[in-house]
Scaffold this motif. Structure first.
Motif, PDB file in Angstrom:
ATOM      1  N   ALA A   1       6.392   0.496  -9.550  1.00 43.67           N
ATOM      2  CA  ALA A   1       7.374   1.581  -9.814  1.00 43.67           C
ATOM      3  C   ALA A   1       7.955   1.797 -10.896  1.00 43.67           C
ATOM      4  N   ALA A   2       7.951   0.211 -11.483  1.00 40.86           N
ATOM      5  CA  ALA A   2       8.539   1.241 -12.653  1.00 40.86           C
ATOM      6  C   ALA A   2       7.298   1.218 -14.066  1.00 40.86           C
ATOM      7  N   HIS A   3       5.942   1.058 -13.604  1.00 43.67           N
ATOM      8  CA  HIS A   3       4.794   1.487 -14.486  1.00 43.67           C
ATOM      9  C   HIS A   3       4.388   3.027 -13.917  1.00 43.67           C
ATOM     10  N   GLY A   4       4.660   3.776 -12.442  1.00 46.51           N
ATOM     11  CA  GLY A   4       3.582   4.508 -12.204  1.00 46.51           C
ATOM     12  C   GLY A   4       3.126   4.216 -11.433  1.00 46.51           C
TER      13      GLY A   4
ATOM     14  N   ALA B   1      -1.085   0.917 -17.738  1.00 48.40           N
ATOM     15  CA  ALA B   1      -1.230   2.483 -19.281  1.00 48.40           C
ATOM     16  C   ALA B   1      -2.100   3.312 -18.330  1.00 48.40           C
ATOM     17  N   SER B   2      -2.084   3.389 -17.174  1.00 51.23           N
ATOM     18  CA  SER B   2      -3.367   4.685 -17.000  1.00 51.23           C
ATOM     19  C   SER B   2      -1.766   5.913 -16.596  1.00 51.23           C
ATOM     20  N   GLY B   3      -0.377   5.290 -16.062  1.00 55.17           N
ATOM     21  CA  GLY B   3       0.679   6.288 -16.021  1.00 55.17           C
ATOM     22  C   GLY B   3       0.323   6.664 -14.557  1.00 55.17           C
ATOM     23  N   ALA B   4      -0.039   6.860 -14.358  1.00 55.48           N
ATOM     24  CA  ALA B   4      -0.670   6.956 -12.998  1.00 55.48           C
ATOM     25  C   ALA B   4      -1.152   6.174 -11.938  1.00 55.48           C
ATOM     26  N   GLY B   5      -0.900   4.784 -11.959  1.00 59.25           N
ATOM     27  CA  GLY B   5      -2.297   3.854 -11.323  1.00 59.25           C
ATOM     28  C   GLY B   5      -1.746   3.782  -9.819  1.00 59.25           C
ATOM     29  N   ARG B   6      -3.273   3.414  -8.757  1.00 59.27           N
ATOM     30  CA  ARG B   6      -3.099   3.575  -7.288  1.00 59.27           C
ATOM     31  C   ARG B   6      -3.913   2.264  -7.412  1.00 59.27           C
ATOM     32  N   PHE B   7      -2.612   2.119  -6.372  1.00 58.76           N
ATOM     33  CA  PHE B   7      -4.032   0.398  -5.403  1.00 58.76           C
ATOM     34  C   PHE B   7      -3.671   1.092  -4.044  1.00 58.76           C
ATOM     35  N   VAL B   8      -4.844   1.212  -3.491  1.00 57.55           N
ATOM     36  CA  VAL B   8      -5.130   1.643  -2.109  1.00 57.55           C
ATOM     37  C   VAL B   8      -6.055   0.383  -1.533  1.00 57.55           C
ATOM     38  N   ALA B   9      -5.441  -0.213  -0.863  1.00 52.32           N
ATOM     39  CA  ALA B   9      -6.376  -1.129  -0.106  1.00 52.32           C
ATOM     40  C   ALA B   9      -6.784  -0.789   1.880  1.00 52.32           C
TER      41      ALA B   9
END
Ligand SMILES: NC(=O)c1ccc[n+]([C@@H]2O[C@H](COP(=O)([O-])OP(=O)(O)OC[C@H]3O[C@@H](n4cnc5c(N)ncnc54)[C@H](O)[C@@H]3O)[C@@H](O)[C@H]2O)c1
Length: 248
Positions: free
Chosen positions: A162-165, A119-127
């Motif tokens: 990828a498809a969700h930003g 929903a963010s449009g620019a989500g980030r997951f940084v482990a």
């Protein structure tokens, strides 16, 4: 009352790398849920107590972030610990705890926070993985295995995101100046009968080409960059910052 500020969930935020990340993101104007087993009420971000070796702890942390901020734009799993032991003596419970905290917790946070990241449009997951996500050292079977696993996790998240930003990556530092390493320096000094400065250069930093610890702020700076617009293409591959460790 919710604002337009972005929101991040940082684990291990009471100490070391996680704390530096929480400080940096807060300074950048991002709302931070600072999750830890022992949260620091005077530390950066909104303190949140959770045992991240459990499903409940991870679920509660994501729920708390959404309730407080109304959104979740970034998840940065950094909570961790080390256990050093030869394989024939490796305590099975410690193995389970390492896998639960270093691998299963990032999976659960992604699982529970996925819709919000989309929903963010620019989500980030940084482990926050480790150079031990791409190379091994003896006597660290649980840590090395879990850190290698997290590289596989972010590769998969990158493809699905990828498809969700959503961009997903794992940061792989060499040795960083934190309490986790400071404990090892004093223990190794006693074990080797060496002064602490020699332990640092000759034992701990032996695999680094550059004989210097990385500072937690340097890791936090990279995370801040990854959360910005130019960080988006860093997805699906580990990002190594290891003072030349893996150059050999
Ligand atoms: N320090 C290094 O040299 C180094 C290098 C590469 C990667 N890393 C990784 O960076 C991450 C942070 O390490 P650090 O050096 O900042 O360590 P640290 O010991 O300073 O901080 C770790 C934090 O995790 C928290 N934690 C531990 N168990 C927890 C649990 N069950 N639930 C919730 N929180 C828990 C601790 O309370 C602590 O605040 C770890 O994943 C570590 O593997 C560290």
């Amino acid at each position: 009352m919710f604002t337009n500020r972005r929101a991040a969930l940082v684990t291990g935020a009471a100490s070391g790398i996680g704390r530096a990340i929480a400080e940096r993101l807060e300074a950048d104007g991002i709302d931070v849920l600072a999750v830890d087993l022992r949260p620091d009420p005077d530390g950066p971000g909104v303190p949140c107590a959770a045992d991240l070796t459990t499903r409940e702890g991870n679920g509660d942390a994501v729920r708390e972030a959404l309730e407080r901020f109304g959104r979740l734009d970034a998840i940065i799993p950094s909570a961790g610990f080390q256990h050093v032991s030869p394989i024939g003596e490796f305590d099975e419970d410690r193995w389970d705890e390492l896998v639960a905290l270093l691998l299963t917790s990032p999976f659960l946070l992604a699982r529970y926070g996925w819709d919000a990241l989309a929903a963010s449009g620019a989500g980030r997951f940084v482990a926050i993985a480790s150079v031990h996500g791409v190379v091994a050292s003896p006597f660290k079977a649980g840590y090395v295995s879990a850190k290698h696993g997290v590289i596989g996790l972010v590769r998969t998240l990158a493809l699905e995101g990828a498809a969700h930003g959503i961009s997903a990556t794992a940061l792989c530092p060499g040795y960083v100046r934190t309490p986790l390493i400071e404990r090892q320096i004093s223990a190794q000094a006693r074990a080797h009968g060496l002064p602490e400065d020699r332990v640092l250069e000759e034992v701990i930093l032996e695999p680094h080409a550059v004989k210097r610890l990385i500072e937690p702020q340097q890791v936090a700076d990279v995370v801040a960059f990854l959360l910005g617009p130019s960080g988006a293409p860093f997805t699906g591959a580990p990002l190594v910052m290891d003072q030349g460790w893996t150059a050999r």
